[in-house]
Design a protein around this motif. Structure first.
Motif, PDB file in Angstrom:
ATOM      1  N   SER A  96       0.830  -1.209   0.000  1.00 19.28           N
ATOM      2  CA  SER A  96       0.000   0.000   0.000  1.00 19.28           C
ATOM      3  C   SER A  96       0.861   1.254   0.000  1.00 19.28           C
ATOM      4  O   SER A  96       0.539   2.245  -0.674  1.00 19.28           O
ATOM      5  CB  SER A  96      -0.939   0.002   1.202  1.00 19.28           C
ATOM      6  N   THR A  97       1.976   1.227   0.742  1.00 16.92           N
ATOM      7  CA  THR A  97       2.878   2.379   0.771  1.00 16.92           C
ATOM      8  C   THR A  97       3.546   2.565  -0.580  1.00 16.92           C
ATOM      9  O   THR A  97       3.614   3.685  -1.109  1.00 16.92           O
ATOM     10  CB  THR A  97       3.944   2.191   1.865  1.00 16.92           C
ATOM     11  N   GLU A 137       1.761   6.464  -7.067  1.00 20.78           N
ATOM     12  CA  GLU A 137       0.682   7.351  -7.510  1.00 20.78           C
ATOM     13  C   GLU A 137       1.068   8.812  -7.328  1.00 20.78           C
ATOM     14  O   GLU A 137       0.824   9.658  -8.209  1.00 20.78           O
ATOM     15  CB  GLU A 137      -0.600   7.045  -6.745  1.00 20.78           C
ATOM     16  N   ALA A 167      -1.523  12.949   0.909  1.00 20.30           N
ATOM     17  CA  ALA A 167      -1.013  11.570   0.989  1.00 20.30           C
ATOM     18  C   ALA A 167       0.273  11.507   1.807  1.00 20.30           C
ATOM     19  O   ALA A 167       0.498  10.546   2.573  1.00 20.30           O
ATOM     20  CB  ALA A 167      -0.778  11.021  -0.416  1.00 20.30           C
ATOM     21  N   THR A 181       1.099   3.952  -3.068  1.00 22.18           N
ATOM     22  CA  THR A 181       0.802   5.361  -2.797  1.00 22.18           C
ATOM     23  C   THR A 181       1.923   6.250  -3.310  1.00 22.18           C
ATOM     24  O   THR A 181       1.670   7.275  -3.961  1.00 22.18           O
ATOM     25  CB  THR A 181       0.584   5.589  -1.295  1.00 22.18           C
TER      26      THR A 181
END
Length: 380
Positions: A280-281, A287, A334, A284
């Motif tokens: 997930s990190t 992105e 984020a 992120t």
């Protein structure tokens, strides 16, 4: 993580960006505070280090000042904002307040003010927005009432950067009633004119912002910037130049937030290893990086279009500002999320960016206005 510059930039542009970063790193930030208002020491330092001079090429020759390259202006704002957003904002406001004179002013107007602005010795302001004329800028109501061979200004301006502390204002006033954008004239108004007063406005992020009141402020024909009743064109031409550079400011903030997030995620251990072990990190960060680079490419494409004199300048500038400012909001948010509570502690770099990043989605045309400009450009 330092992402590469857009491929369209020349070696000279890249060298210029490096010079901007070097000069920004040398600015004295020890005295910096979160107080609102014009930081004249900072403005003077920007002038002494040549950073303001890069906004006003040829300013040392007085009335021979010429318009800066939009690409160079974007490079200034992006790379200055990665180091110091206070300095970036001070530089940008000098440009915004003065560029109507550079583009449309008389030799006397430029000779009087532009060298002093470029040196950091005079502070400029762009006075367009009113209490009832924000996004609908053509609805200006500040009245320029004929008086002898000149006019007297009556009304209010609000959300004006550098007000009420600027040394002069480029003021947009209505000279022909009920004429919409066609009845607006730009005036050069020194701050010491009788009848001009104001008060500061205190915002979420520290920013020199204020409200102005015009009570029969006298202006003469020699104060007109450009032509009578054609001031709206002066305002829009200035904004067309500065909108891509607002995007560059946003890209700089996004880049700073991405750097901070990457460093933190690499060094922070949780669940048996660094945060970057978590998918997930990693996703992120990917992105964040992709959106930042896409915003950068849009910004420099729009700047190149402006420099080429293309009729597509307006809507491409709107694209750049829209996407870059919305991207910066996402990237900074984020980065805060990856850091957790520490990023919200007063004094943390991301806490400052979190407050700073919100305003560019509103000023110089809110995101909703940019979408309308883009649609009109596509459909006409």
């Amino acid at each position: 993580m330092a992402l590469p510059l857009a491929d369209s930039l020349t070696d000279a542009d890249r060298a210029f960006a490096e010079w901007v970063r070097e000069q920004a790193a040398k600015l004295d930030t020890a005295h910096r505070s979160e107080a609102s208002g014009v930081d004249r020491d900072l403005v003077l330092s920007l002038g002494e280090r040549g950073l303001l001079g890069a906004v006003f090429p040829g300013a040392s020759a007085g009335d021979h000042c010429r318009e800066a390259s939009a690409v160079r202006l974007c490079l200034l704002r992006e790379h200055l904002s990665r180091v110091d957003t206070h300095a970036e904002t001070a530089l940008a406001l000098q440009g915004l307040g003065s560029y109507p004179l550079v583009q449309s002013g008389t030799q006397q107007q430029r000779a009087r003010w532009i060298p002093a602005v470029a040196a950091g010795e005079a502070v400029a302001a762009f006075a367009l927005t009113e209490p009832d004329a924000g996004s609908d800028a053509a609805a200006l109501a500040l009245e320029a009432e004929p008086a002898g061979d000149g006019w007297r200004l009556n009304g209010e301006k609000t959300w004006i950067s550098n007000a009420p502390e600027a040394d002069f204002y480029t003021v947009f006033a209505r000279t022909t009633p009920d004429a919409g954008a066609r009845g607006v004239t730009a005036f050069l108004v020194p701050a010491d004119r009788p009848g001009l007063s104001g008060e500061p406005l205190h915002m979420l992020a520290p920013h020199a912002l204020g409200h102005l009141v015009f009570d029969a402020v006298p202006v003469a024909p020699e104060d007109v910037v450009g032509e009578v009743d054609r001031g709206f064109r002066v305002a829009m031409r200035t904004l067309d130049l500065f909108r891509p550079s607002v995007g560059a400011f946003a890209v700089g903030m996004a880049g700073a937030a991405l750097d901070a997030a990457t460093t933190h995620a690499t060094g922070r251990h949780a669940f048996g290893g660094p945060l970057t072990n978590l998918q997930s990190t990693r996703h992120t960060l990917a992105e964040m990086a992709t959106r930042t680079e896409a915003a950068r490419l849009l910004v420099y494409a729009a700047a190149a279009v402006y420099d080429a004199g293309s009729p597509e300048t307006g809507w491409r500038a709107a694209m750049a500002k829209l996407f870059a400012t919305e991207t910066a909001q996402y990237v900074v948010d984020a980065a805060v999320q990856l850091h957790g509570a520490r990023a919200l502690r007063r004094g943390h770099p991301l806490e400052h960016l979190y407050r700073e990043v919100r305003a560019p989605r509103i000023y110089e045309g809110a995101s909703e206005v940019q979408r309308e400009i883009i649609a009109r450009g596509m459909l006409t």
